[in-house]
Design a protein around this motif. Structure first.
Motif, mmCIF file in Angstrom:
data_model
loop_
_atom_site.group_PDB
_atom_site.id
_atom_site.type_symbol
_atom_site.label_atom_id
_atom_site.label_comp_id
_atom_site.label_asym_id
_atom_site.label_seq_id
_atom_site.Cartn_x
_atom_site.Cartn_y
_atom_site.Cartn_z
ATOM 1 N N ASN A 27 55.231 26.013 71.168
ATOM 2 C CA ASN A 27 56.419 26.676 71.730
ATOM 3 C C ASN A 27 56.213 28.159 72.009
ATOM 4 O O ASN A 27 57.148 28.957 71.892
ATOM 5 N N TYR A 28 55.020 28.537 72.377
ATOM 6 C CA TYR A 28 54.831 29.930 72.773
ATOM 7 C C TYR A 28 55.567 30.195 74.074
ATOM 8 O O TYR A 28 55.537 29.398 75.017
ATOM 9 N N GLN A 29 56.253 31.325 74.150
ATOM 10 C CA GLN A 29 56.971 31.736 75.362
ATOM 11 C C GLN A 29 56.659 33.201 75.644
ATOM 12 O O GLN A 29 56.490 34.009 74.723
ATOM 13 N N ALA A 30 56.597 33.520 76.905
ATOM 14 C CA ALA A 30 56.342 34.909 77.296
ATOM 15 C C ALA A 30 57.453 35.824 76.801
ATOM 16 O O ALA A 30 57.225 37.010 76.524
ATOM 17 N N ALA A 31 58.668 35.264 76.668
ATOM 18 C CA ALA A 31 59.801 36.066 76.206
ATOM 19 C C ALA A 31 59.600 36.567 74.788
ATOM 20 O O ALA A 31 60.168 37.595 74.389
ATOM 21 N N ASP A 32 58.781 35.882 74.002
ATOM 22 C CA ASP A 32 58.551 36.317 72.624
ATOM 23 C C ASP A 32 57.872 37.678 72.572
ATOM 24 O O ASP A 32 58.086 38.455 71.639
ATOM 25 N N GLU A 33 57.050 37.983 73.587
ATOM 26 C CA GLU A 33 56.349 39.254 73.597
ATOM 27 C C GLU A 33 57.268 40.436 73.888
ATOM 28 O O GLU A 33 56.855 41.587 73.740
ATOM 29 N N GLU A 34 58.502 40.127 74.297
ATOM 30 C CA GLU A 34 59.447 41.203 74.559
ATOM 31 C C GLU A 34 60.209 41.618 73.309
ATOM 32 O O GLU A 34 61.018 42.546 73.350
ATOM 33 N N LEU A 35 59.978 40.924 72.197
ATOM 34 C CA LEU A 35 60.620 41.319 70.954
ATOM 35 C C LEU A 35 60.182 42.719 70.560
ATOM 36 O O LEU A 35 59.054 43.136 70.801
ATOM 37 N N HIS B 201 59.613 39.878 60.710
ATOM 38 C CA HIS B 201 61.072 39.794 60.798
ATOM 39 C C HIS B 201 61.503 39.955 62.253
ATOM 40 O O HIS B 201 60.995 40.827 62.959
ATOM 41 N N VAL B 202 62.424 39.109 62.676
ATOM 42 C CA VAL B 202 63.030 39.229 64.002
ATOM 43 C C VAL B 202 64.430 39.784 63.813
ATOM 44 O O VAL B 202 65.234 39.196 63.082
ATOM 45 N N PRO B 203 64.773 40.920 64.443
ATOM 46 C CA PRO B 203 66.126 41.462 64.298
ATOM 47 C C PRO B 203 67.175 40.446 64.731
ATOM 48 O O PRO B 203 66.944 39.649 65.652
ATOM 49 N N LEU B 204 68.312 40.466 64.079
ATOM 50 C CA LEU B 204 69.362 39.486 64.353
ATOM 51 C C LEU B 204 69.810 39.533 65.811
ATOM 52 O O LEU B 204 70.075 38.492 66.419
ATOM 53 N N ALA C 121 67.400 38.310 81.428
ATOM 54 C CA ALA C 121 67.179 36.881 81.641
ATOM 55 C C ALA C 121 65.696 36.592 81.752
ATOM 56 O O ALA C 121 64.920 37.380 82.258
ATOM 57 N N VAL C 122 65.336 35.430 81.303
ATOM 58 C CA VAL C 122 63.947 34.995 81.341
ATOM 59 C C VAL C 122 63.879 33.683 82.099
ATOM 60 O O VAL C 122 64.650 32.765 81.833
ATOM 61 N N GLY C 123 62.976 33.585 83.049
ATOM 62 C CA GLY C 123 62.864 32.359 83.818
ATOM 63 C C GLY C 123 62.252 31.243 83.016
ATOM 64 O O GLY C 123 61.380 31.458 82.200
ATOM 65 N N SER C 124 62.692 30.035 83.238
ATOM 66 C CA SER C 124 62.135 28.861 82.592
ATOM 67 C C SER C 124 62.356 27.670 83.496
ATOM 68 O O SER C 124 63.058 27.754 84.502
ATOM 69 N N VAL C 125 61.779 26.523 83.143
ATOM 70 C CA VAL C 125 61.945 25.337 83.975
ATOM 71 C C VAL C 125 63.374 24.841 83.922
ATOM 72 O O VAL C 125 63.813 24.105 84.807
ATOM 73 N N ASP C 126 64.102 25.210 82.868
ATOM 74 C CA ASP C 126 65.482 24.755 82.748
ATOM 75 C C ASP C 126 66.455 25.668 83.475
ATOM 76 O O ASP C 126 67.521 25.247 83.894
ATOM 77 N N GLY C 127 66.131 26.904 83.584
ATOM 78 C CA GLY C 127 67.058 27.850 84.175
ATOM 79 C C GLY C 127 66.837 29.223 83.578
ATOM 80 O O GLY C 127 65.751 29.559 83.131
ATOM 81 N N ARG C 128 67.897 30.038 83.569
ATOM 82 C CA ARG C 128 67.806 31.394 83.055
ATOM 83 C C ARG C 128 68.136 31.414 81.568
ATOM 84 O O ARG C 128 69.060 30.748 81.115
ATOM 85 N N MET C 129 67.386 32.218 80.830
ATOM 86 C CA MET C 129 67.649 32.392 79.412
ATOM 87 C C MET C 129 67.803 33.873 79.142
ATOM 88 O O MET C 129 67.169 34.711 79.784
ATOM 89 N N ALA C 130 68.643 34.204 78.173
ATOM 90 C CA ALA C 130 68.941 35.602 77.923
ATOM 91 C C ALA C 130 69.078 35.858 76.433
ATOM 92 O O ALA C 130 69.538 34.998 75.676
#
Length: 772
Positions: free
Chosen positions: A102-110, A557-560, A617-626
């Motif tokens: 489940n690696y996602q490019a969005a994780d690198e924006e944390l 730790h991931v901020p809430l 928003a982050v692009g994905s095969v399902d749609g936009r994620m935010a």
């Protein structure tokens, strides 16, 4: 004023670290000389051998504890966290080493994902090699699991040797005390130690640091007394010449004795492993200014005593204690052993939790409670396993020498793994030259290899226990990881095509009933086969569907506000959403009313942000994620109308009617279950209301109202109950790992519903067969 406040904070952390970091290290004088001179070195009871052994101890402590850990390794922290898993996480973030799915490019924006400025530099040859070869990634993971297994083994051996050595002085003072009495006393104290950890030590935690400080003062005073009383010239042994002379006099027997000398380092790894509770500065100050000088003086004092009392060199530390202070020192040593045991057990719990977060340990109950020290966790199953194994080791060996041989080998393996991982961090995370990383590895690694060669000679004399424990723990962790990865790959390969979902239409070909259905899946994209299996067997599902994926990212730790990633699957009329909950390996995800309420508010925020065309928003095969919680307007779309307990009622709505969306029969069943389940009955209910604002698009308001009504109707959790079997065409090793080992672990660990704390009345389990 700011500097003064910072200094006070550091000094406070220094004080706290005595009790929870340095307890085990400060107890090493109890058994180092005894184990060192218990073998063939007993034949070299000369002053040169005694002073030479002290010189080796001094330089070992200086090189590996002071220079390696305090100066270098403490700098290789992962956003303030330390330990083997922290080093592995740091490597995974700076290179594609991680085997986590489940690696996602969005994780690198944390926020804390990439805190270095080396991202745009060309990758090194080593990095490219490991990234291109999956076998190298697996080998790196196996190295980490080997180190983790050794840490858990230390959790078994450290309490045993500390408690045993602390009460072993009874044989020195009273010659008539049999060894069985000492063993039984140690076993009783071990039971007290683990039961105290179970009951929670918050009531006595404030005594931990004073007890260790008192112990340090005792051993320092005894050391100074022995230096002045017996051999004031012992300080000359600080010269490296005495190291050369030691091996010149003792030869091969001196090399074999290194397996006992290395015990002066045991407990050093706690400085790095427990770094997250303190700061690198506080650990450095505590060790350099207090722990290190006290240990150097104590070992020097014992050397001074033994140099004039040669026949006592192979006896306990208590032989060097003056008779007047014997009983006070014995009492303080016993209390210090209990304190040190609490700390090493907590460290074991932390490594188990971190391995579990990375999918490398079976599901266990992890407790966060005010009964424990803040930041500490408690794992009941591991606590009792450690107690049973510690008692077995104590009753089986009945001797600190054999326990020390096992303990030294476990520590040495951990420090070698730390050296290898730190050298990789120097090259790949810090972007230093490969020559510098190799120099670090060769310099400290060569010293550790010398000690390892000596420890191997002690495997028949107790070291085999470490190998046995580590093999069992490491195999369990790797088998669990292997099974989870096979299951994920099967889910990924068999996920449902989005085209098939679109052909079903907004109703999905079934009856949509009021409520929210949370479908747990390990997939961050696509629709799991569990959902279609559910649809083909039942003719109805909930009006709002949320696919929930709880995953771990290689961050402590991931901020809430960055934890929830919300998106939509299909057109708006489908009312299908996706929620990805990103946790760090130190975070703990808990279900409950707060999670449900946060989820509803996050989805509401996403609906508004989607309509406004704003948000990250982050692009994905399902749609936009935010990442909806970063929005300044988060929490203002919906307001909490009221909060009440079941049975209290409310001023505007009856508590059980849920706006009349559920049948009377279901409401009666739910009410009766709530009365029988006190835990569920204590959960507060929250009602949401839409803010009275004008909506440009009425469909947005309708969607929000439907979400609120669905929350009022209730939330149901859908979890796949999987049965995994290896394919008939797979290898024998894979069949054994999946059909026997992994299946056994799954049946004997906590189920997903229990681990996620889901009430039974809100749970639906869907059976699935996996052939991997």
């Amino acid at each position: 004023m700011v500097e003064r406040g910072g200094t006070i904070k550091v000094l406070l952390l220094v004080y706290q670290s005595f009790g929870l970091v340095f307890g085990n290290l400060s107890l090493t004088p109890l058994y180092v000389y005894k184990i060192t001179f218990s073998g063939r070195l007993r034949n070299y009871q000369t002053e040169d051998a005694i002073l030479g052994a002290y010189s080796v101890i001094f330089w070992t402590l200086t090189l590996l504890s002071l220079f390696k850990y305090v100066v270098i390794v403490l700098s290789a922290d992962d956003n303030g966290e330390g330990g083997i898993i922290a080093l592995y996480s740091l490597l995974c973030r700076n290179a594609k080493f991680c085997l986590l799915p489940n690696y996602q490019a969005a994780d690198e924006e944390l926020f804390s994902y990439n805190y270095t400025s080396y991202r745009n530099l060309p990758p090194s040859l080593l990095r490219r090699f490991i990234e291109r070869h999956r076998t190298s990634k697996t080998c790196l993971l196996c190295l980490v699991l080997l180190g983790a297994g050794m840490v858990i083994s230390i959790g078994v051996l450290a309490p045993a040797i500390s408690v045993f050595a602390s009460v072993e002085g009874l044989k020195i003072q009273t010659n008539n005390v049999p060894n069985s009495t000492v063993v039984n006393t140690a076993c009783i104290l071990l039971v007290v130690l683990f039961v105290l950890h179970h009951r929670g030590f918050h009531m006595v935690a404030f005594l931990f640091s004073p007890i260790i400080i008192l112990w340090l003062l005792c051993i320092t005073a005894v050391g100074i007394y022995n230096i002045v009383r017996w051999n004031p010239g012992v300080y000359q042994a600080l010269s490296p010449y005495y190291v050369y002379n030691f091996f010149k006099v003792t030869g091969k027997d001196g090399w074999i004795s290194l397996g006992g000398i290395l015990l002066c380092l045991t407990g050093t790894e706690a400085m790095f492993a427990d770094l997250g509770h303190y700061t690198a500065t506080s650990i450095r100050v505590a060790f350099s200014c207090f722990i290190y000088p006290c240990l150097v003086i104590q070992y020097m004092g014992q050397a001074a005593f033994f140099s004039k009392n040669l026949s006592t060199a192979s006896m306990s530390f208590y032989a060097s204690v003056p008779d007047t202070f014997f009983w006070p020192v014995l009492v303080v040593a016993t209390l210090s052993a209990i304190v040190a045991g609490q700390a090493v057990i907590s460290t074991t719990f932390s490594i188990v939790k971190e391995c579990h977060a990375f999918g490398c340990f079976p599901r266990v109950k992890i407790v966060h409670s005010r009964r424990w020290v803040p930041g500490q966790i408690y794992v009941p199953e591991i606590n009792w396993i450690l107690m049973i194994l510690s008692l077995a080791v104590t009753l089986g060996f009945r001797d600190t020498n054999r326990i020390g041989n096992a303990y030294g080998l476990a520590y040495l393996a951990v420090t070698i793994v730390t050296t290898l991982l730190t050298s990789l961090v120097i090259n790949l995370a810090w972007q230093k030259s490969a020559i510098l990383a190799l120099s670090f590895s060769i310099f400290f690694g060569s010293v550790e290899i010398i000690y390892l060669s000596s420890s191997i000679m002690r495997i028949p004399k107790g070291g085999w226990v470490t190998l046995l424990f580590t093999a069992v723990f490491s195999v369990i962790m790797y088998v669990w990881h292997h099974g989870l990865r096979k299951k994920f790959l099967f889910d990924q390969h068999n996920k449902v095509s989005m085209k098939w979902i679109f052909t079903l239409g907004p109703s999905l070909g079934i009856i949509r009933v009021p409520g929210i259905g949370l479908i747990y899946t390990e997939l961050a994209t696509g629709v799991p086969a569990t959902f279609t299996h559910f649809l083909t067997n039942l003719p109805a599902f909930y009006q709002v569907v949320v696919f929930v994926c709880v995953k771990t990212v290689p961050i402590s730790h991931v901020p809430l506000k960055e934890r929830f990633l919300i998106g939509r699957i299909g057109p708006k009329s489908f009312r299908i959403y996706r929620c990805i909950i990103r946790n760090g390996y130190k975070d703990t995800f808990t279900n409950g009313e707060d999670f449900e309420n946060d989820l509803v508010m996050s989805i509401a925020e996403f609906i508004q942000m989607e309509a406004e065309g704003s948000g990250a928003a982050v692009g994905s095969v399902d749609g936009r994620m935010a990442v909806v919680r970063t929005s300044e307007k988060f929490g203002t779309r919906l307001v909490v109308l009221e909060s009440y307990l079941p049975g209290e009622g409310s001023s505007s709505h009856p508590p059980a009617t849920a706006s009349g969306l559920k049948s009377v029969t279901l409401q009666n069943l739910k009410s009766s279950y709530e009365q029988e389940s006190p835990q569920l009955n204590r959960r507060r209910r929250v009602r949401f209301e839409l803010v009275n604002t004008k909506y440009k698009d009425q469909s947005v308001k309708e969607e929000l109202l439907e979400l609120v009504d669905a929350k009022c109707a209730g939330v149901t959790y859908v979890i796949g109950h999987s049965h995994i079997k290896a394919k008939s065409s797979s290898s024998f090793l894979n069949k054994f790992a999946i059909n026997i080992a992994y299946s056994f672990l799954r049946k004997n660990c906590r189920s997903p519903a229990v681990a996620l704390n889901i009430p039974h009345i809100c749970l639906i389990e869907v059976g699935m067969n996996y052939h991997v």
